[in-house]
Design an enzyme around this catalytic site. Structure first.
Site, short mmCIF file in Angstrom:
data_model
loop_
_atom_site.label_atom_id
_atom_site.label_comp_id
_atom_site.label_asym_id
_atom_site.label_seq_id
_atom_site.Cartn_x
_atom_site.Cartn_y
_atom_site.Cartn_z
N SER A 51 -7.21 -2.14 6.85
CA SER A 51 -8.20 -1.10 7.10
C SER A 51 -9.09 -0.89 5.89
O SER A 51 -8.70 -1.16 4.75
CB SER A 51 -7.50 0.21 7.44
OG SER A 51 -7.02 0.16 8.76
N THR A 111 3.83 4.53 15.39
CA THR A 111 3.49 3.22 14.82
C THR A 111 3.94 3.10 13.36
O THR A 111 3.33 2.40 12.58
CB THR A 111 1.98 2.91 14.95
OG1 THR A 111 1.24 3.87 14.18
CG2 THR A 111 1.51 2.97 16.38
N HIS A 160 -2.06 -9.61 12.43
CA HIS A 160 -1.54 -8.37 11.87
C HIS A 160 -1.17 -7.49 13.06
O HIS A 160 -1.99 -7.27 13.96
CB HIS A 160 -2.61 -7.70 10.99
CG HIS A 160 -2.26 -6.28 10.65
ND1 HIS A 160 -1.07 -5.96 10.03
CD2 HIS A 160 -2.90 -5.10 10.87
CE1 HIS A 160 -1.01 -4.64 9.89
NE2 HIS A 160 -2.11 -4.10 10.38
N GLU A 169 0.84 -1.19 0.00
CA GLU A 169 0.00 0.00 0.00
C GLU A 169 0.88 1.25 0.00
O GLU A 169 0.40 2.35 0.26
CB GLU A 169 -1.00 0.00 1.16
CG GLU A 169 -0.40 -0.06 2.53
CD GLU A 169 -1.44 0.14 3.61
OE1 GLU A 169 -2.15 1.16 3.57
OE2 GLU A 169 -1.54 -0.73 4.50
N LYS A 214 -4.57 -7.55 22.21
CA LYS A 214 -6.01 -7.31 22.44
C LYS A 214 -6.86 -8.25 21.57
O LYS A 214 -7.89 -8.75 22.01
CB LYS A 214 -6.37 -5.86 22.14
CG LYS A 214 -5.87 -4.91 23.22
CD LYS A 214 -6.35 -3.51 22.96
CE LYS A 214 -5.86 -2.57 24.05
NZ LYS A 214 -6.25 -1.20 23.85
N ASN A 246 5.27 -1.15 12.35
CA ASN A 246 4.26 -1.61 11.40
C ASN A 246 4.89 -1.73 10.02
O ASN A 246 5.60 -0.82 9.57
CB ASN A 246 3.07 -0.64 11.36
CG ASN A 246 1.84 -1.26 10.69
OD1 ASN A 246 1.90 -2.37 10.15
ND2 ASN A 246 0.72 -0.55 10.75
N SER A 283 -10.03 2.89 14.34
CA SER A 283 -9.32 1.79 13.66
C SER A 283 -9.07 0.63 14.61
O SER A 283 -9.17 -0.54 14.21
CB SER A 283 -8.00 2.29 13.05
OG SER A 283 -7.01 2.49 14.03
N CYS A 338 -3.45 -3.32 4.61
CA CYS A 338 -2.48 -4.31 5.11
C CYS A 338 -2.88 -5.75 4.77
O CYS A 338 -2.14 -6.68 5.09
CB CYS A 338 -2.35 -4.20 6.63
SG CYS A 338 -1.80 -2.59 7.17
P1 HMG Z 1 -2.70 7.49 21.30
O1 HMG Z 1 -3.77 8.47 21.31
O2 HMG Z 1 -1.33 8.00 21.34
O3 HMG Z 1 -2.71 6.45 22.45
O4 HMG Z 1 -2.93 6.60 19.98
P2 HMG Z 1 -3.56 6.26 23.78
O5 HMG Z 1 -3.59 7.52 24.56
O6 HMG Z 1 -4.86 5.55 23.47
O7 HMG Z 1 -2.57 5.26 24.49
C1 HMG Z 1 -2.24 4.05 23.89
C2 HMG Z 1 -2.13 3.02 25.02
O8 HMG Z 1 -1.04 3.40 25.87
C3 HMG Z 1 -3.36 2.96 25.93
O9 HMG Z 1 -3.50 1.59 26.29
C4 HMG Z 1 -2.93 3.76 27.16
O10 HMG Z 1 -3.62 3.40 28.33
C5 HMG Z 1 -1.47 3.39 27.22
P3 HMG Z 1 -4.92 0.86 26.06
O11 HMG Z 1 -5.92 1.60 26.86
O12 HMG Z 1 -5.19 0.96 24.57
O13 HMG Z 1 -4.67 -0.54 26.48
N1 HMG Z 1 -0.64 4.36 27.96
C6 HMG Z 1 0.33 3.99 28.82
N2 HMG Z 1 0.78 2.80 29.21
C7 HMG Z 1 1.81 2.77 30.10
N3 HMG Z 1 2.40 3.89 30.61
C8 HMG Z 1 1.98 5.11 30.23
C9 HMG Z 1 0.91 5.22 29.30
N4 HMG Z 1 0.26 6.25 28.71
C10 HMG Z 1 -0.69 5.71 27.89
N5 HMG Z 1 2.57 6.21 30.74
C11 HMG Z 1 -3.15 4.86 18.39
C12 HMG Z 1 -2.76 5.20 19.82
C13 HMG Z 1 -2.98 3.36 18.18
C14 HMG Z 1 -4.61 5.21 18.16
C15 HMG Z 1 -2.23 5.64 17.42
O14 HMG Z 1 -0.91 5.22 17.57
C16 HMG Z 1 -2.63 5.50 15.95
O15 HMG Z 1 -3.50 6.21 15.46
N6 HMG Z 1 -1.96 4.56 15.19
C17 HMG Z 1 -2.24 4.34 13.78
C18 HMG Z 1 -3.50 3.52 13.58
C19 HMG Z 1 -3.32 2.09 13.98
O16 HMG Z 1 -2.24 1.55 14.06
N7 HMG Z 1 -4.47 1.38 14.19
C20 HMG Z 1 -4.44 -0.01 14.53
C21 HMG Z 1 -5.66 -0.76 14.02
S1 HMG Z 1 -5.92 -0.46 12.28
C22 HMG Z 1 -4.72 -1.45 11.49
O17 HMG Z 1 -4.11 -2.28 12.09
C23 HMG Z 1 -4.50 -1.20 10.05
C24 HMG Z 1 -3.23 -0.45 9.71
O18 HMG Z 1 -2.11 -1.31 9.86
C25 HMG Z 1 -3.31 0.15 8.30
C26 HMG Z 1 -3.73 -0.76 7.14
O19 HMG Z 1 -4.48 -1.70 7.24
O20 HMG Z 1 -3.30 -0.41 6.04
C27 HMG Z 1 -2.99 0.72 10.63
#
Ligand code: HMG
Length: 385
Positions: free
Chosen positions: A305, A153, A234, A80, A243, A273, A202, A112
């Site tokens: 996605s 990521t 993935h 992609e 999860k 990733n 996502s 992906c």
């Molecule tokens: P964010 O807003 O930075 O994170 O975005 P958050 O505030 O939700 O924190 C992440 C986790 O860290 C949480 O854990 C927090 O509690 C924890 P959870 O509640 O989820 O279990 N946390 C801590 N832990 C320990 N010590 C601390 C601390 N502070 C917070 N001090 C997000 C996270 C994944 C949304 C962001 O990185 C993002 O947008 N990433 C890109 C999208 C993505 O990867 N999505 C995954 C599913 S979609 C997919 O897999 C397809 C993809 O590969 C693309 C495709 O298919 O082409 C992306």
């Protein structure tokens, strides 16, 4: 029935990485958010002379060393991070690797997920033509805007797989669970270099799609979750896979056993990733870190996605240990050098090809293949062996 599947597989990743504690320090956030919160330590960064073609060629060159390539008549590239809206990246790879000219070379796209579609197509093809082999490559550079939650990521890698009848590593089992839903969780319109992403949505859709695909697999008569010796997902970041593992275990009414998950995460935790390559990198991690999988069935959850998910299983062969590239994989990771913040941000800004007629690209890669220049909108690659 003739068995088909993955004969051999290996990965390539660039020789530069950014440690996530460096990003945490820049943004004044707790490094534990990355290490524990999303389960990532670092991600690989491609230099300007590397792209999906050079990474794919590097991975496939290792795979095809000492192989008779005359029976490979199909080259499928899943990506992609496409470099062209028309011409398949697979054609550049065919030329760089001196593969036979009587070959079909194509590119597949669905976020992906598409390497899994490629695997299904290749297995069906080799079942019909058992004397033929398919080279299937997943190659991607995951790139998000700087200073966004998604930045941590990112990553870059290619996985090359040889698909054949009577494979030496893993047999594709019958049945696949499928799930497709039109959803805007992550997408990249043609005018953008980086994706648009609704991060929180996502992660929810990923889990929903994983569960629905797995249920479809079970409803079709698939192998019970508890009978699988290893689970691969993935992995946009390893916590996402954790999860999903817990969710599927709950749906199967069993306690999630982390020992059947953790071995699939080691490479992804360091590389980040790699979009289409991510699930297959997690498979390589599991195979490299486990010596006890001979004859076992393992679960594979593919997600892209948009979205499409597919759940399927593989049976690992009796002698898979003989066909691993463990040492090579360790060498690729050990030779990586950490980037400073400014070097990382410099690599992040890829050359803007459309504004100049001739771009000469400074050598940086430690791989065997590099992008040398872009002239009159044509990309020129070189083997630097
Ligand atoms: P964010 O807003 O930075 O994170 O975005 P958050 O505030 O939700 O924190 C992440 C986790 O860290 C949480 O854990 C927090 O509690 C924890 P959870 O509640 O989820 O279990 N946390 C801590 N832990 C320990 N010590 C601390 C601390 N502070 C917070 N001090 C997000 C996270 C994944 C949304 C962001 O990185 C993002 O947008 N990433 C890109 C999208 C993505 O990867 N999505 C995954 C599913 S979609 C997919 O897999 C397809 C993809 O590969 C693309 C495709 O298919 O082409 C992306």
């Amino acid at each position: 029935m003739i068995s088909t599947g993955i004969d051999k597989l290996t990965f390539y990743t660039p020789a530069h990485f950014i440690d996530l504690s460096t990003l945490a320090k820049r943004d004044n956030i707790d490094p534990a958010k990355y290490q524990t919160g999303i389960g990532q330590d670092a991600f690989s960064v491609a230099s300007h002379d590397e792209d999906i073609v050079t990474m794919a060629a590097n991975a496939a060159a290792t795979l095809l060393k000492d192989e008779d390539t005359s029976n490979i008549d199909t080259l499928i590239m899943a990506t992609e991070s496409s470099i062209d809206q028309s011409k398949a990246a697979a054609i550049y790879v065919q030329q760089l690797l001196n593969l036979p000219k009587n070959i079909r070379a194509i590119e597949l796209k669905q976020a992906c997920y598409s390497a899994t579609a490629g695997l299904q197509f290749a297995c069906a093809y080799t079942a019909a033509y058992p004397e033929k082999k398919v080279l299937l490559i997943a190659s991607d550079i995951a790139r998000y805007d700087l200073h966004t939650p998604a930045e941590a990521t990112q990553g870059a890698a290619a996985v090359a797989m040889l698909i054949s009848a009577n494979p030496r590593t893993a047999i594709l089992n019958p049945f696949s669970g499928l799930y497709t839903e039109d959803v805007m969780d992550f997408w990249r319109p043609n005018h953008r270099n980086t994706p648009l992403v609704d991060g929180k949505l996502s992660t929810q859709i990923y889990l929903k799609a994983a569960e629905n695909a797995w249920k479809d697999y079970i409803n079709k008569g698939g192998i019970a979750f508890s009978e699988l010796a290893q689970h691969c997902y993935h992995l946009p970041f390893t916590k996402m896979g954790l999860k999903a593992h817990q969710k599927l275990a709950r749906s199967a009414n069993i306690e999630a056993d982390l020992s059947t998950f953790i071995n699939s995460t080691y490479y992804n935790r360091l590389i980040g990733n790699s979009y289409t390559a991510s699930l297959y990198l997690s498979l390589i991690s599991a195979l490299d870190y486990r010596d006890d999988l001979a004859g076992c069935h393992i679960g594979m959850m593919s997600y892209g996605s948009g979205c499409v998910a597919e759940y399927y299983t593989l049976q690992i062969t009796e002698n898979y240990q003989q066909y691993r590239y463990q040492k090579h994989h360790q060498t690729l990771l050990q030779r990586r050098e950490p980037l400073t913040l400014s070097a990382y941000e410099n690599y992040w800004h890829r050359p803007e090809y459309q504004v100049s007629e001739h771009i000469l690209i400074t050598p940086h890669t430690k791989g065997e293949y590099r992008l040398v220049e872009i002239q009159r909108h044509e990309r020129q690659y070189q083997c630097c062996k």
